[in-house]
Each structure stands twice: as structure tokens, then as C-alpha cells.
Design a protein around this motif. Structure first.
Motif, PDB file in Angstrom:
ATOM      1  N   PHE A 147      -6.766   2.936   3.384  1.00 60.03           N
ATOM      2  CA  PHE A 147      -6.012   1.712   3.885  1.00 60.03           C
ATOM      3  C   PHE A 147      -6.850   0.576   4.156  1.00 60.03           C
ATOM      4  CE2 PHE A 147      -3.921  -1.005   7.044  1.00 60.03           C
ATOM      5  CZ  PHE A 147      -2.951  -1.345   6.446  1.00 60.03           C
ATOM      6  N   GLN A 161       2.261   1.789  -3.502  1.00 58.96           N
ATOM      7  CA  GLN A 161       1.338   2.294  -4.473  1.00 58.96           C
ATOM      8  C   GLN A 161       0.647   3.944  -4.097  1.00 58.96           C
ATOM      9  OE1 GLN A 161      -2.232  -0.348  -5.087  1.00 58.96           O
ATOM     10  NE2 GLN A 161      -0.612  -2.021  -5.191  1.00 58.96           N
ATOM     11  N   THR A 162       0.993   4.285  -2.810  1.00 60.76           N
ATOM     12  CA  THR A 162       0.067   5.446  -2.548  1.00 60.76           C
ATOM     13  C   THR A 162       1.263   6.687  -1.831  1.00 60.76           C
ATOM     14  OG1 THR A 162       0.085   4.818  -0.175  1.00 60.76           O
ATOM     15  CG2 THR A 162      -1.698   4.384  -1.428  1.00 60.76           C
ATOM     16  N   TYR A 220      -8.213  -1.013   1.166  1.00 59.62           N
ATOM     17  CA  TYR A 220      -7.237  -1.666   0.412  1.00 59.62           C
ATOM     18  C   TYR A 220      -7.014  -3.076   0.881  1.00 59.62           C
ATOM     19  CZ  TYR A 220      -2.584  -2.981  -1.384  1.00 59.62           C
ATOM     20  OH  TYR A 220      -1.750  -3.689  -2.118  1.00 59.62           O
ATOM     21  N   ALA A 272      -4.356  -7.548  -1.742  1.00 56.61           N
ATOM     22  CA  ALA A 272      -4.150  -7.726  -0.379  1.00 56.61           C
ATOM     23  C   ALA A 272      -4.802  -8.841  -0.032  1.00 56.61           C
ATOM     24  CB  ALA A 272      -4.802  -6.637   0.633  1.00 56.61           C
ATOM     25  N   TRP A 316       0.876  -1.146  -0.021  1.00 52.51           N
ATOM     26  CA  TRP A 316      -0.104  -0.096  -0.145  1.00 52.51           C
ATOM     27  C   TRP A 316       0.862   1.252   0.051  1.00 52.51           C
ATOM     28  CZ3 TRP A 316      -1.164   4.083   3.392  1.00 52.51           C
ATOM     29  CH2 TRP A 316      -2.144   4.929   3.239  1.00 52.51           C
TER      30      TRP A 316
END
Length: 250
Positions: free
Chosen positions: A225, A44-45, A228, A234, A41
Motif C-alpha cells: 500500500f 486491484q488487490t 501504491y 494514485a 488499491w
């Protein structure tokens, strides 16, 4: 990225939440898998996740006492129920995230064992490592399973209790105890132990990991989050670490 995997003690200071940063309190059994999920995560962010792992009971009590957290993942429904009843969860954010299996472990290479009256003999004067069986989910599940099998009264005097399931795992991995009760995911994460028996699913309450956002979160990214955690990416990571889909509600 500056994700910090920290102990519960570091979370006691009432620091405000920040944009681009998410504080997650999670059951100790999630440590390996959730760290991988959080890394993905973050990549990606570009945002940061602070992960704090301990027994679900300790985490829930700290949240109740005002410890700052944005997301909570428990290893059973009871501690999430407790926080929900206190009005500490963000309304509508709670969901069942994962499932698991309860297993008996011994040192690496140990032979399979029968879940019967010979279990005490298998301890050979040693102890059975378990998470705190009156508070921590893994211990609660373990006690229930032994009671179901009619073994609790015989095993109870030989139990070595640990603060959380990963601490119980470590007792067996380090050779401090010959046997222990943990989740299958914990055994999979530790090469120094082997699964010697699997407890029947009907011997204990369903192992369910609920997740929720906390009502007083100040993080702008907590919902992102949380969302996600249920994505295919995930879920694939969790499954790779041995977690299952959550049990179906009756």
C-alpha cells in the motif's frame, strides 16, 4: 471490499495486524482523496484498508501510546520527525508524498478578500475558524502565515479553534463562522465554501505530507500500500483532489 473509515477512538484497542489488511492513520485533510486511493488499491488487490482520520498531532500521540497502525501520513514533517526520533518508524520507509496550499475561505459565493488589516472587519463580530494552532499542522501553518502578515495579534482573540482542519472547514460550511483557514484541497471538497484568498507560500513553512510505515506493523501488505501511494494512478487521484507534489527540500 470492507474498507472501514473510522474515527480515532475506534483505533485504541490493541488489535493485531492481519494479512490482507492495512491500517492507515492519516491527516484529516486527506480524507476525500485517500479514500479514493484506498478504494482503487482494494479493487486491484482484493485486500482491505482501514482508514482513520484526525489531526496529525492526535494520530502521532496515539501511535506513540501504542495504537495499532501500519502506515502514517502526517500533514507536516514535525510530527513524523517526532515518531522517527522515538524509533517508531520502519527504517528507510519515510518519504515526502504530497504538498498543498493554505487558503482563507468564506461561505459559497463570498467575494475575494485582501489579506490585510481589514480581515477583522470582515469577520463582522464573528470568528476565524482554524485547526488547533499549537498542535495541528493546518493551524500551525495558519498562525505562521498570519504572523508573517502582521495580523496575528489582531486576529488571535477572534479565533475559533477546531480539533482538525476538516472540523474548521465544517464551521464555515455550516455558517458557524464567517471565515476559516484550511487547505485548498479541503475547500475543493466542500461546495458550501469558497476560497476568498490564498496565503503566500513564503508566509508559512512548506506544506509537506510525509508518509512512513510503522516499525511494529504486522500487516503483510503495508509495504504494498505504501508503494501504491507513489504510483502514477494514485498521484493522479491526489492531483484531481487538489494536492500537489511535495515541496522540494532545500
Amino acid at each position: 471490499m470492507k474498507r472501514l473509515v473510522c474515527t480515532l477512538a475506534l483505533m485504541l484497542l490493541p488489535l493485531p495486524g492481519l494479512a490482507g489488511q492495512v491500517s492507515v492513520f492519516a491527516a484529516a485533510s486527506l480524507k476525500t482523496a485517500l479514500t479514493d486511493v484506498a478504494t482503487n488499491w482494494e479493487d486491484q488487490t482484493g485486500h482491505d484498508v482501514t482508514l482513520s482520520f484526525a489531526g496529525s498531532s492526535a494520530l502521532a500521540r496515539q501511535i506513540e501510546a501504542g495504537a495499532p497502525a501500519d502506515v502514517f501520513i502526517s500533514a507536516n514533517t514535525a510530527w513524523m520527525d517526532h515518531l522517527e526520533q522515538l524509533g517508531l518508524l520502519h527504517q528507510g520507509s519515510r518519504a515526502d508524498l504530497l504538498g498543498n496550499q493554505l487558503v482563507l475561505i468564506g461561505p459559497a459565493g463570498a467575494a475575494p478578500l485582501a489579506l490585510d488589516d481589514g480581515l477583522v472587519d470582515a469577520l463582522d463580530g464573528g470568528h476565524m475558524a482554524m485547526a488547533l494552532y499549537q498542535a495541528v499542522p493546518a493551524g500551525i501553518y495558519g498562525k505562521a502565515a498570519l504572523e508573517f502578515l502582521g495580523l496575528w495579534s489582531e486576529i488571535a482573540p477572534h479565533v475559533a479553534q477546531a480539533d482538525n482542519v476538516r472540523a474548521a472547514l465544517a464551521l464555515v460550511a455550516l455558517g458557524e463562522t464567517p471565515l476559516g483557514i484550511v487547505y485548498r484541497t479541503d475547500a475543493q471538497a466542500e461546495p458550501k465554501v469558497s476560497v476568498v484568498a490564498t496565503f503566500p507560500q513564503n508566509s508559512h513553512p512548506p506544506i509537506t505530507y510525509p508518509v512512513a510505515m510503522l516499525a511494529d506493523t504486522r500487516s503483510d501488505d503495508a509495504q504494498s500500500f505504501l508503494d501504491y501511494l507513489s504510483t502514477p494512478v494514485a498521484k493522479a487521484i491526489f492531483q484531481r483532489h487538489g494536492f500537489t507534489d511535495p515541496p522540494q527540500s532545500n
